[in-house]
Design a protein around this motif. Structure first.
Motif, short mmCIF file in Angstrom:
data_model
loop_
_atom_site.label_atom_id
_atom_site.label_comp_id
_atom_site.label_asym_id
_atom_site.label_seq_id
_atom_site.Cartn_x
_atom_site.Cartn_y
_atom_site.Cartn_z
N TYR A 104 0.83 -1.21 0.00
CA TYR A 104 0.00 0.00 0.00
C TYR A 104 0.86 1.26 0.00
CZ TYR A 104 -4.17 -2.81 0.97
OH TYR A 104 -5.21 -3.70 0.89
N ARG A 105 1.94 1.25 0.78
CA ARG A 105 2.85 2.41 0.78
C ARG A 105 3.53 2.58 -0.57
NH1 ARG A 105 4.88 0.55 6.28
NH2 ARG A 105 3.56 1.68 7.72
N ARG B 241 -7.94 1.74 -2.21
CA ARG B 241 -7.13 2.47 -1.24
C ARG B 241 -6.57 3.75 -1.86
NH1 ARG B 241 -5.39 -0.46 3.69
NH2 ARG B 241 -3.89 1.23 3.90
N LEU B 242 -6.14 3.67 -3.13
CA LEU B 242 -5.63 4.88 -3.81
C LEU B 242 -6.75 5.89 -4.01
CD1 LEU B 242 -3.20 3.34 -6.43
CD2 LEU B 242 -2.61 4.77 -4.48
N ARG C 136 -0.93 9.04 -11.19
CA ARG C 136 -1.91 7.96 -11.14
C ARG C 136 -1.91 7.08 -12.40
NH1 ARG C 136 -6.34 6.47 -7.88
NH2 ARG C 136 -6.93 4.47 -8.72
N ILE D 2 -7.43 7.79 -0.83
CA ILE D 2 -6.39 8.77 -0.50
C ILE D 2 -6.52 10.02 -1.34
CG2 ILE D 2 -3.90 9.19 -0.55
CD1 ILE D 2 -3.53 6.24 0.18
N SER D 3 -6.87 9.82 -2.60
CA SER D 3 -6.93 10.96 -3.54
C SER D 3 -8.04 11.91 -3.23
CB SER D 3 -7.11 10.44 -4.95
OG SER D 3 -6.05 9.60 -5.30
N THR E 37 2.44 6.72 -6.82
CA THR E 37 1.45 7.68 -7.31
C THR E 37 1.92 9.11 -7.07
OG1 THR E 37 -0.33 6.11 -6.88
CG2 THR E 37 -0.97 8.39 -7.15
N GLU E 38 2.52 9.36 -5.90
CA GLU E 38 3.05 10.70 -5.62
C GLU E 38 4.15 11.09 -6.61
OE1 GLU E 38 4.57 10.54 -1.66
OE2 GLU E 38 2.67 11.10 -0.74
N ASP F 272 2.29 1.73 -3.51
CA ASP F 272 1.31 2.32 -4.43
C ASP F 272 1.18 3.82 -4.21
OD1 ASP F 272 0.85 -0.21 -5.43
OD2 ASP F 272 -1.03 -0.50 -4.33
N HIS F 273 1.09 4.20 -2.94
CA HIS F 273 0.92 5.62 -2.61
C HIS F 273 2.15 6.43 -3.04
CE1 HIS F 273 -0.54 9.11 -0.48
NE2 HIS F 273 0.59 9.19 0.19
N ARG F 274 3.33 5.90 -2.75
CA ARG F 274 4.56 6.63 -3.09
C ARG F 274 4.76 6.72 -4.60
NH1 ARG F 274 7.59 10.58 -2.45
NH2 ARG F 274 9.80 10.23 -2.55
#
Length: 149
Positions: free
Chosen positions: A94-95, A144-145, A106, A148-149, A101-102, A97-99
Motif C-alpha cells: 500500500y505504501r 485504497r488509492l 496515477r 487517498i486521492s 502515485t506521488e 502504491d501511494h509513493r
C-alpha cells in the motif's frame, strides 16, 4: 537483459517494474526489519509458552512434557511470525502504491497495477495462494488509492 519475461514487456511496463522496485527497496530500507523481526519472534515464543502452559493447566500438567511445550511455543512463534510478515508485506504494498502515485502520477500506478494483475495470473498452486495472502488484489489497491486521492 534482466530475464526473458522482462524483455517481453513494453517500454512503459519496464519503467513501471524498475520504478516500483526502486521505491520498494527504499521503503524496506527505511524500516528496521531486524529489530521488528526479533520483537515479533520473541512475542511469538512467549505466546507459545502461554498457550502451552494453558494447555498444560487444562489437561493436567503431567500430560504436557517440556519438549511438547517447546514445540507448542515454536509452532505459535512461526504462525505469529507468518501472520505479521503478511500484514507488514501488505502495508509495504500500500505504501508502494501511494509513493509511486506521488512520484509518477496515477496513470503510471494504474499501469503498474494492471501489470501486477497480469503477472499474478501466471502463477497457480501454493505460489498463487502465497501471493494472494501477501499482496492485496488490484481492486483493493485501487480502492485504497481512490480513498487517498
Amino acid at each position: 537483459m534482466v530475464n526473458a519475461a522482462f524483455e517481453e514487456l513494453s517500454a512503459d511496463e519496464k519503467e513501471c517494474t524498475l520504478v516500483s522496485a526502486v521505491v520498494c527497496l527504499d521503503l524496506i530500507k527505511k524500516r528496521r526489519v531486524s529489530l521488528t523481526t526479533a520483537v515479533l519472534v520473541g512475542v511469538g515464543i512467549g505466546l507459545g509458552f502461554v498457550v502451552g502452559g494453558g494447555l498444560g493447566v487444562a489437561y493436567g500438567l503431567h500430560y504436557i512434557s517440556g519438549w511438547q511445550l517447546g514445540l507448542c511455543a515454536l509452532a505459535a512463534a512461526v504462525i505469529y511470525f507468518l501472520v505479521q510478515a503478511i500484514v507488514r508485506g501488505r502495508r509495504i504494498v500500500y505504501r508502494l502504491d501511494h509513493r509511486v502515485t506521488e512520484v509518477m502520477g496515477r496513470p503510471f500506478t494504474d499501469l503498474m497495477l494492471d501489470l501486477d494483475r497480469r503477472q499474478r495470473s501466471e502463477f497457480s498452486g501454493p505460489v498463487s495462494v502465497c501471493l494472494k495472502l501477501a499482496i492485496p488484489s488490484e481492486i483493493r489497491r485501487t480502492q485504497r488509492l481512490d480513498a487517498i486521492s
